[in-house]
Design an enzyme around this catalytic site. Structure first.
Site, PDB file in Angstrom:
ATOM      1  N   LYS A  46       0.864  -1.182   0.000  1.00  0.00           N
ATOM      2  CA  LYS A  46       0.000   0.000   0.000  1.00  0.00           C
ATOM      3  C   LYS A  46       0.894   1.223   0.000  1.00  0.00           C
ATOM      4  O   LYS A  46       2.036   1.173   0.479  1.00  0.00           O
ATOM      5  CB  LYS A  46      -0.873   0.034   1.259  1.00  0.00           C
ATOM      6  CG  LYS A  46      -2.130   0.838   1.071  1.00  0.00           C
ATOM      7  CD  LYS A  46      -3.143   0.026   0.304  1.00  0.00           C
ATOM      8  CE  LYS A  46      -4.445   0.728   0.129  1.00  0.00           C
ATOM      9  NZ  LYS A  46      -5.478  -0.209  -0.326  1.00  0.00           N
TER      10      LYS A  46
HETATM   11  N1  GLU Z   1      -7.016  -0.110  -3.586  1.00  0.00           N
HETATM   12  C1  GLU Z   1      -7.731  -1.291  -3.920  1.00  0.00           C
HETATM   13  C2  GLU Z   1      -7.863  -2.194  -2.700  1.00  0.00           C
HETATM   14  O1  GLU Z   1      -7.766  -1.751  -1.592  1.00  0.00           O
HETATM   15  C3  GLU Z   1      -7.189  -2.005  -5.145  1.00  0.00           C
HETATM   16  C4  GLU Z   1      -5.771  -2.417  -5.067  1.00  0.00           C
HETATM   17  C5  GLU Z   1      -5.230  -2.936  -6.405  1.00  0.00           C
HETATM   18  O2  GLU Z   1      -5.952  -2.991  -7.378  1.00  0.00           O
HETATM   19  O3  GLU Z   1      -4.042  -3.253  -6.411  1.00  0.00           O
HETATM   20  O4  GLU Z   1      -8.131  -3.358  -2.818  1.00  0.00           O
END
Ligand code: GLU
Length: 427
Positions: free
Chosen positions: A111
Site C-alpha cells: 500500500k
Molecule cells: N485499492 C484497492 C484495494 O484496496 C485495489 C488495489 C489494487 O488494485 O491493487 O483493494
C-alpha cells in the site's frame, strides 16, 4: 441493555495485526512463522517537496509499504487523504496480502499513501506531487516488484502520471507497472466497476446461502464513490432497493428506493453530497451524520467509505442481517464483536472488496500478453474468481465453524504460511 465497556479498543494497525495473529494461533503456526507474516518486508518513508501554483515551495510526507512478497510482486493502491499515516498504510498493506492470498492471485500485498487532501489542491499540484512521490519510491516499483493502483483519493488520471513518471525513469513505457490506468494506456475495461461488482456478487452469494436472493433486499450504503456508487447501481440491477445512502455530507433515506439516476445527474451537475441533491429525506448532516445510515431499517449494510466508520454505537443500533465490507476495515474490532454477538453476519473486506485487485490482476495479465479483453469477458472473469474464492471461504467456514472474519483471516494466513514454508528461510 447491552453496554460496550467490555470491548477493547485497538488502533487500525493493531486491529490488522490482531487478525493475522488470531489466524496464526488457530493454525498453531510453528517456528515463529507468525512474526514473519505480521512484519512488513519493507517500509519506505519519503519527503515530497513540490511547487504550489502560487510559486511557493511546499512539502508532504508519503509512504510505500511492501507487506508480503512471498507469493508474488507486492500489490496495492495509493491513497491520498489528509489522515494517512505510516501505521494506516501498513495496516492497509496487511489487508492486501490477505486479499491476494484469499483470491489465490499470484501477488503479495502493498500500500502507499501521501498525507494530504487532494480536494484542496489543483490538478497541476496533484500531478507534481504524484510525479515527485513516484520518483522517490521508484526503487520499490516495477511489474515484478510492486504494482500500485488507485485507492481513496486517487484515480485513473493519477495512475497515468504514475505510468509516465516510472516509464520516463527507465526509458521506455512499462504498462504493467501500475493498474487502474486509463484504457488508452493499457487499462482494463471493467476496472471502474470491479470492486462494487465484487461486493454485490458476494452479497448475492451470501443471500443464496441464507436461502434468499438480492431481489427485494433493502440496502444501505455508506460512501458513494467508486466502490459504493457501483455497488448501488449493480445491486439495483439485481432487484435490490437502495433505501439509504451516506457520504461526507450526511445521510439520506427513502424507504421506497432512492433513484440513483437522479442522484448521479445531480452530482454531475455540481451537488457536493447526496444530501445536496434534494432526493430522499436528509436524516443527518456532516461527516458524523453519515453514521446515522447504520440506524436505518434495512436488510443489508454496505460500508464502502473509510476504515473505522462503524463504532460500538452504530453496531448496537444496526437493524440489518448482513454487513458486506466494501471499504477496507470499516468496522472497529469492538463493532465487529458486537455484531457477532448480535448474530449479524459480516463478510470481511479481504473477500468482499477483492474485486478491485482481482481486476487489477486481469489488467496485468492483458498487459503482459499484449492483448485486450472486452468488458463482458473481464466482468465474467472477475465474477468467476470471486465465486471461486467465496465457495472456498464458505466451505471452510462451514467445516471449521469459525466466524466469517476469522475464517477469511485463517485462509489468507494459511496460504501465505504455506508459501513461506515451501520457499524456506534465506540464507
Ligand atoms: N485499492 C484497492 C484495494 O484496496 C485495489 C488495489 C489494487 O488494485 O491493487 O483493494
Amino acid at each position: 441493555m447491552m453496554t460496550t465497556t467490555s470491548y477493547q479498543t485497538y488502533s487500525t494497525l493493531e486491529a490488522a495485526e490482531l487478525r493475522i495473529r488470531q489466524a496464526g494461533e488457530w493454525l498453531n503456526l510453528e517456528d515463529g512463522l507468525i512474526e514473519t507474516i505480521v512484519a512488513p518486508r519493507r517500509i519506505l518513508e519519503v519527503a515530497i517537496p513540490f511547487r504550489r501554483d502560487d510559486g511557493t515551495r511546499d512539502q508532504l510526507t508519503g509512504w510505500r509499504v511492501h507487506h508480503n512478497t512471498t507469493r508474488g510482486p507486492a500489490k496495492g493502491g495509493i491513497r491520498y487523504h489528509s489522515e494517512v499515516t505510516r501505521d494506516e498504510v501498513v495496516a492497509l498493506a496487511i489487508g492486501m496480502s490477505l486479499k491476494t492470498a484469499i483470491m489465490n492471485l499470484p501477488l503479495g500485498g502493498a500500500k502507499g499513501g501521501v498525507a494530504f487532501d487532494p480536494k484542496k489542491y489543483s490538478l497541476g499540484e496533484i500531478e507534481r506531487i504524484t510525479r515527485r512521490y513516484i520518483s522517490e519510491i521508484a526503487p520499490f516499483l516495477g511489474p515484478d516488484r510492486d504494482v500500485p493502483a488507485p485507492d481513496v483519493g486517487t484515480n485513473a488520471q493519477v495512475m497515468a502520471w504514475v505510468l509516465d513518471q516510472y516509464s520516463t525513469g527507465v526509458g521506455h513505457v512499462v504498462p504493467g507497472v501500475v493498474t487502474g490506468k486509463p484504457i488508452e494506456l493499457g487499462g482494463s475495461l471493467g476496472r471502474e466497476s470491479a470492486t462494487g461488482r465484487g461486493v454485490v456478487e458476494i452479497a448475492e452469494l451470501t443471500m443464496h446461502k441464507m436461502g434468499k436472493s438480492l431481489e427485494g433486499q433493502r440496502i444501505v450504503i455508506q460512501g458513494y464513490g467508486q466502490v459504493g456508487s457501483w455497488a448501488a447501481r449493480l445491486a439495483v440491477t439485481r432487484g435490490a432497493i437502495i433505501v439509504g445512502l451516506a457520504d461526507v455530507g450526511g445521510t439520506i433515506h427513502h424507504g421506497g428506493g432512492i433513484d440513483l439516476t437522479r442522484i448521479d445527474t445531480a452530482l454531475r451537475s455540481g451537488a457536493t453530497s447526496v444530501t445536496e441533491t434534494g432526493i430522499g429525506e436528509v436524516v443527518a448532516r456532516g461527516i458524523s451524520g453519515s453514521r446515522a445510515l447504520f440506524g436505518l431499517d434495512a436488510d443489508i449494510a454496505m460500508p464502502c467509505a473509510l476504515e473505522g466508520a462503524v463504532h460500538d454505537l452504530e453496531a448496537l443500533s444496526m437493524k440489518v442481517k448482513l454487513v458486506v465490507e466494501g471499504a477496507n476495515g470499516p468496522l472497529t474490532p469492538a463493532a465487529d464483536e458486537i455484531l457477532a454477538d448480535r448474530g449479524i453476519a459480516i463478510i470481511p473486506d479481504v473477500l468482499a472488496n477483492a474485486g478491485g485487485v482481482t481486476c487489477s490482476y486481469l489488467e496485468q495479465c492483458q498487459n503482459f500478453a499484449h492483448l485486450t479483453w472486452d468488458e463482458d469477458q473481464v466482468n465474467a472473469r472477475v465474477t468467476d474468481l470471486m465465486r471461486a474464492a467465496f465457495n472456498r471461504f464458505y466451505a471452510f467456514a462451514e467445516t471449521s465453524s469459525l466466524p466469517f472474519r476469522l475464517a477469511t483471516s485463517v485462509l489468507g494466513v494459511k496460504t501465505i504460511a504455506d508459501a513461506h514454508r515451501m520457499r524456506g528461510l534465506h540464507p
